[in-house]
Design a protein around this motif. Structure first.
Motif, short mmCIF file in Angstrom:
data_model
loop_
_atom_site.label_atom_id
_atom_site.label_comp_id
_atom_site.label_asym_id
_atom_site.label_seq_id
_atom_site.Cartn_x
_atom_site.Cartn_y
_atom_site.Cartn_z
N LEU A 18 0.84 -1.18 0.00
CA LEU A 18 0.00 0.00 0.00
C LEU A 18 0.88 1.24 0.00
O LEU A 18 0.72 2.14 0.81
CB LEU A 18 -0.91 -0.03 1.23
N THR A 19 1.81 1.28 -0.93
CA THR A 19 2.81 2.33 -0.98
C THR A 19 2.21 3.73 -0.96
O THR A 19 2.58 4.56 -0.17
CB THR A 19 3.68 2.18 -2.25
N ASN A 20 1.26 4.00 -1.82
CA ASN A 20 0.69 5.34 -1.93
C ASN A 20 -0.79 5.32 -1.56
O ASN A 20 -1.57 6.13 -2.03
CB ASN A 20 0.89 5.85 -3.36
N PHE A 21 -1.17 4.40 -0.70
CA PHE A 21 -2.58 4.21 -0.39
C PHE A 21 -3.28 5.44 0.18
O PHE A 21 -4.35 5.81 -0.30
CB PHE A 21 -2.77 3.01 0.55
N PRO A 22 -2.73 6.12 1.19
CA PRO A 22 -3.47 7.26 1.75
C PRO A 22 -3.81 8.34 0.72
O PRO A 22 -4.94 8.81 0.65
CB PRO A 22 -2.54 7.80 2.84
N ALA A 23 -2.84 8.71 -0.10
CA ALA A 23 -3.09 9.75 -1.10
C ALA A 23 -4.08 9.27 -2.16
O ALA A 23 -4.96 10.02 -2.59
CB ALA A 23 -1.78 10.17 -1.76
N PHE A 45 -11.45 13.25 5.19
CA PHE A 45 -10.01 13.18 5.41
C PHE A 45 -9.64 11.71 5.54
O PHE A 45 -10.00 11.07 6.54
CB PHE A 45 -9.58 13.96 6.64
N ILE A 46 -8.97 11.18 4.53
CA ILE A 46 -8.57 9.77 4.44
C ILE A 46 -9.79 8.88 4.69
O ILE A 46 -10.62 8.74 3.82
CB ILE A 46 -7.41 9.42 5.38
N ASN A 47 -9.91 8.30 5.89
CA ASN A 47 -11.02 7.38 6.13
C ASN A 47 -12.07 7.96 7.06
O ASN A 47 -12.88 7.23 7.62
CB ASN A 47 -10.49 6.05 6.69
#
Length: 83
Positions: A18-23, A45-47
């Motif tokens: 999940l390298t770039n998962f948040p963005a 915001f994110i989740n």
């Protein structure tokens, strides 16, 4: 699939993380809720999804709309995390 360099034969390492998962997830949520964010009914915001409404009836209707959009995109919420 291997490739050759001047010094050796190399094979690329493929990592399924999940390298770039948040963005990426934030961009998806912004796209799903863009119209509601633009009229300041929803913040994301994110989740976390924050909902602002004037009445209980409007609040329930907005929650229903958000849940439908999430379901259409194969997303779900954990009820125990909802307040």
């Amino acid at each position: 699939m291997a490739f050759t360099t001047l010094e050796e034969l190399s094979e690329p390492i493929v990592m399924f993380g999940l390298t770039n998962f948040p963005a990426t997830f934030q961009a998806m949520m912004n796209k799903l809720l863009r119209d509601l964010i633009n009229i300041k009914k929803v913040g994301s915001f994110i989740n976390d999804v924050m909902i602002r409404t004037e009445s209980k009836k409007g609040h329930n209707k907005l929650i229903e709309e958000i849940l439908m959009r999430m379901e259409e995109n194969d997303l779900y919420m954990k009820l125990e995390k909802c307040k």
